[in-house]
Design an enzyme around this catalytic site. Structure first.
Site, short mmCIF file in Angstrom:
data_model
loop_
_atom_site.label_atom_id
_atom_site.label_comp_id
_atom_site.label_asym_id
_atom_site.label_seq_id
_atom_site.Cartn_x
_atom_site.Cartn_y
_atom_site.Cartn_z
N PHE A 1 81.94 77.90 23.99
CA PHE A 1 80.47 78.01 24.99
C PHE A 1 79.95 77.53 25.92
CE2 PHE A 1 77.95 76.95 20.85
CZ PHE A 1 77.35 76.48 21.26
N TYR B 1 74.51 63.03 25.72
CA TYR B 1 74.02 64.88 25.12
C TYR B 1 73.73 63.34 24.29
CZ TYR B 1 75.91 68.11 28.42
OH TYR B 1 76.51 69.09 29.05
#
Length: 413
Positions: free
Chosen positions: A413, A128
């Site tokens: 999450f 990322y």
């Protein structure tokens, strides 16, 4: 092999949900097909435009989902965040730029909505950074050797006049949201939890085939106020000579005061037959080890990057947080421009584009790593990731940006 240009990347519709979830499960190496009950449980969080899929013909081969989130920054202010999750590319379609296309589409939409940052929990470290994300919080997990703690085995409750009570799932759904909001208002790095989170954690809604119901306990202060809550499970392991060797695994623990945390950890270490406690994901500077007479009884077993942040609006992000003192700093952010941060002695700060000479040069991902106060600009300069254009500027950055307690995101999450 289908050309990348012929693979359709688009927001999915409700009719795509079965295929999309099959691709998610394939990417995460889970049983591919959902039952009708599991699919029905997932339909309520379908938000048009927030679930993306890449389709090779009729089959979904890559997935991406984002949802609205509030992230607490330094000083306690919440900022709107684009939370990224369910990112997969099927093994048959890797290295074709599908993630880049989905990420670009989602981040552009997040900017248009006015989100200040995007967030995610990275399954793999190298992915990322190329999209501007940087690791902004760290998590730690301890394993407690209960017999070594030095705690009094006759302990039967908090010494401060508070009490520990066992509660059930409906009590958690009633008491938990307000308690978590109290934590989130003061904990940099904490994120919001919606009602679905509480239903999933208590088994009211089932996303998977099995649900092991935890035990729940709350700490009430001497005034009777709920200040802490824990969810935990336990195994059933006995050694030779009928000696108990059971492990309690903490799913989550909320404490809005040190007294609450101390009482809940001591409670877990006092349960009959429990000889080991695994703490679950905690802050890297958690007080836990020093709640024990022998801190060495809490052995650090995991420490790693946790929540990653991608700053979408530099000005709003830098003005949302507070600062540790007065000062001024000009940042040259690769691909974004140059910004001056002015911090006052009361902790408030302003940020604006400038043409003044830069003090520090860095990437957007490294700014994200510094933003919540966990990392040191001096360390990043030593690593060659931050360049000092003015001698001593990294120390100035640390004096302004670093915090006395480290940021922490309690959630996956």
């Amino acid at each position: 092999m289908t050309r990348a240009a012929d693979i359709d990347v688009r927001p999915i519709t409700e009719t795509d949900l079965t295929d999309w979830h099959r691709a998610v499960n394939t990417g995460f190496l889970r049983e591919p097909t959902l039952t009708e009950e599991q699919l029905a449980a997932r339909r309520p969080w379908f938000v048009p435009g927030r679930l993306l899929g890449a389709f090779d013909g009729d089959r979904c081969v890559a997935t991406f989902r984002s949802f609205d989130q509030q992230l607490t920054t330094v000083g306690g202010a919440p900022v709107p965040s684009d939370a990224v999750t369910n990112v997969t590319v099927s093994p048959t379609h890797r290295r074709r730029g599908l993630l880049s296309r989905m990420m670009r589409q989602d981040l552009n939409a997040a900017k248009e909505r006015g989100d200040v940052v995007a967030t995610l929990i990275a399954a793999e470290y190298p992915i990322y950074g190329r999209y501007g994300f940087g690791p902004a919080t760290t998590m730690a997990e301890w394993t407690i050797d209960v017999p070594r703690t030095g705690l009094d085995p006759r302990w039967s409750g908090p010494e401060d006049g508070g009490r520990i009570d066992l509660v059930d799932a409906p009590d958690v759904r009633k008491l938990g949201p307000e308690l978590h909001e109290r934590l989130r208002r003061t904990q940099p790095g904490a994120v919001s939890r919606d009602d679905l989170w509480w239903q999933l954690t208590t088994g009211a809604v089932l996303f998977f085939n099995t649900f092991l119901e935890p035990h729940y306990a709350v700490y009430r202060s001497p005034a009777g106020e709920v200040e802490g809550m824990v969810a935990y499970t336990a195994d059933d392991h006995w050694g030779d000579g009928k000696q108990p060797l059971n492990t309690a695994k903490v799913k989550w623990l909320i404490g809005v005061t040190p007294a609450a945390e101390r009482a809940l950890w001591r409670y877990l270490c006092s349960i009959d037959w429990i000889t080991t406690v695994k703490t679950g994901w905690r802050a890297p500077d958690d007080l836990l080890p020093h709640f024990l007479p022998d801190p060495r009884a809490a052995r650090l077993t995991t420490q790693a990057d946790w929540m990653w942040v991608r700053i979408l609006d530099v000005v709003r992000a830098m003005e949302a947080r507070t600062y540790e003192g007065a000062g001024s700093l000009v940042l040259e952010i690769a691909g974004e421009g140059r910004y001056r941060i002015e911090a006052d002695a009361d902790g408030t700060g302003s940020c604006a584009a400038t043409t003044d000479s830069a003090d520090l040069t860095l990437t957007l991902s490294d700014l994200a790593t510094l933003w919540l106060g966990d990392e040191s600009a001096v360390r990043l300069a030593a690593l060659g990731r931050v360049v000092e254009e003015r001698a001593g500027a990294a120390r100035v950055a640390d004096a302004l940006l670093r915090t006395s307690r480290r940021p922490w995101c309690p959630d996956l999450f």
